[in-house]
Design a protein around this motif. Sequence first.
Motif, PDB file in Angstrom:
ATOM      1  N   GLN A   3       1.265   4.944   0.958  1.00  0.00           N
ATOM      2  CA  GLN A   3       0.639   5.902   1.861  1.00  0.00           C
ATOM      3  C   GLN A   3       0.366   7.237   1.163  1.00  0.00           C
ATOM      4  OE1 GLN A   3      -0.464   4.980   4.837  1.00  0.00           O
ATOM      5  NE2 GLN A   3       0.322   2.940   4.314  1.00  0.00           N
ATOM      6  N   THR A  34      -3.285   0.239  -3.483  1.00  0.00           N
ATOM      7  CA  THR A  34      -2.494  -0.982  -3.334  1.00  0.00           C
ATOM      8  C   THR A  34      -1.961  -1.409  -4.696  1.00  0.00           C
ATOM      9  OG1 THR A  34      -3.776  -1.719  -1.423  1.00  0.00           O
ATOM     10  CG2 THR A  34      -2.556  -3.405  -2.625  1.00  0.00           C
ATOM     11  N   ASN A  68     -12.277   1.239   3.228  1.00  0.00           N
ATOM     12  CA  ASN A  68     -11.755   1.498   4.579  1.00  0.00           C
ATOM     13  C   ASN A  68     -10.227   1.559   4.651  1.00  0.00           C
ATOM     14  OD1 ASN A  68     -14.432   1.445   5.647  1.00  0.00           O
ATOM     15  ND2 ASN A  68     -14.338  -0.811   5.707  1.00  0.00           N
ATOM     16  N   GLU A  69      -9.543   1.662   3.507  1.00  0.00           N
ATOM     17  CA  GLU A  69      -8.078   1.731   3.539  1.00  0.00           C
ATOM     18  C   GLU A  69      -7.549   3.130   3.221  1.00  0.00           C
ATOM     19  OE1 GLU A  69      -6.120  -1.280   1.316  1.00  0.00           O
ATOM     20  OE2 GLU A  69      -6.704  -2.877   2.694  1.00  0.00           O
ATOM     21  N   ARG A 106       0.856  -1.189   0.000  1.00  0.00           N
ATOM     22  CA  ARG A 106       0.000   0.000   0.000  1.00  0.00           C
ATOM     23  C   ARG A 106       0.892   1.238   0.000  1.00  0.00           C
ATOM     24  NH1 ARG A 106      -4.162   0.258   4.670  1.00  0.00           N
ATOM     25  NH2 ARG A 106      -2.452  -0.710   5.825  1.00  0.00           N
TER      26      ARG A 106
END
Length: 209
Positions: free
Chosen positions: A30, A83, A78-79, A28
């Motif tokens: 950021q 990714t 919800n991330e 992932r």
Amino acid sequence: MVTFINLFELYFNSVNMFSLTKLEHTLRLQPHLLSLPLNEAIKGELEGLFVDKVIANLGLCISVYDIASIDGGFIFANEGAPTYTVKFRLIIFRPFVGEIISARLKESNADGLRLSLGFFDDIYIPELLMPEPSHAEPDSENKGQVKWTWLFNDEKYLIDGYDEIRFRVQNVKFPEIPKEQKELKPFAPMEIIGSLASDGGLGPISWWI
């Protein structure tokens, strides 16, 4: 035309203790990294994950060599961060059994020698793999250390740490992480066991000049 990468490939093909290893990893990215070029941001994340770390049964990662492909970029529920699936190559240090390498003396005790390449310190020459006959004497200059001496043709040859020490790789180990740390020696995820026992050529380089 020979490129910079071509030169590195030629070098690593000729130096056997290094190799190029292909891996695939999902990560992932950021949000604070999204302002960077995608390739640069992902390479930085890969370097933080792998460089200067031992990958079990592969070896010590020296560098991220290149990135072959970057796929994905999906943001899952919800991330809040994309990714990616990345295919890339790492420069890995892992010498082969039987390879001859030169290193510097780091420690010398009754159990044998500990050598260092500068970037890797967990190289051990046990007493049983010292040249025959060898013996250790207390080092008056370093408390708790010894100096090993090889006796050959009635001459004494000292291992004093001034010269590089040429050794043969006997084994490369990847110990399991112990559940309890019973020994004082810090845990090393990769160890190289070397040998100075031979018909000639191994040991401090000055022995053979």
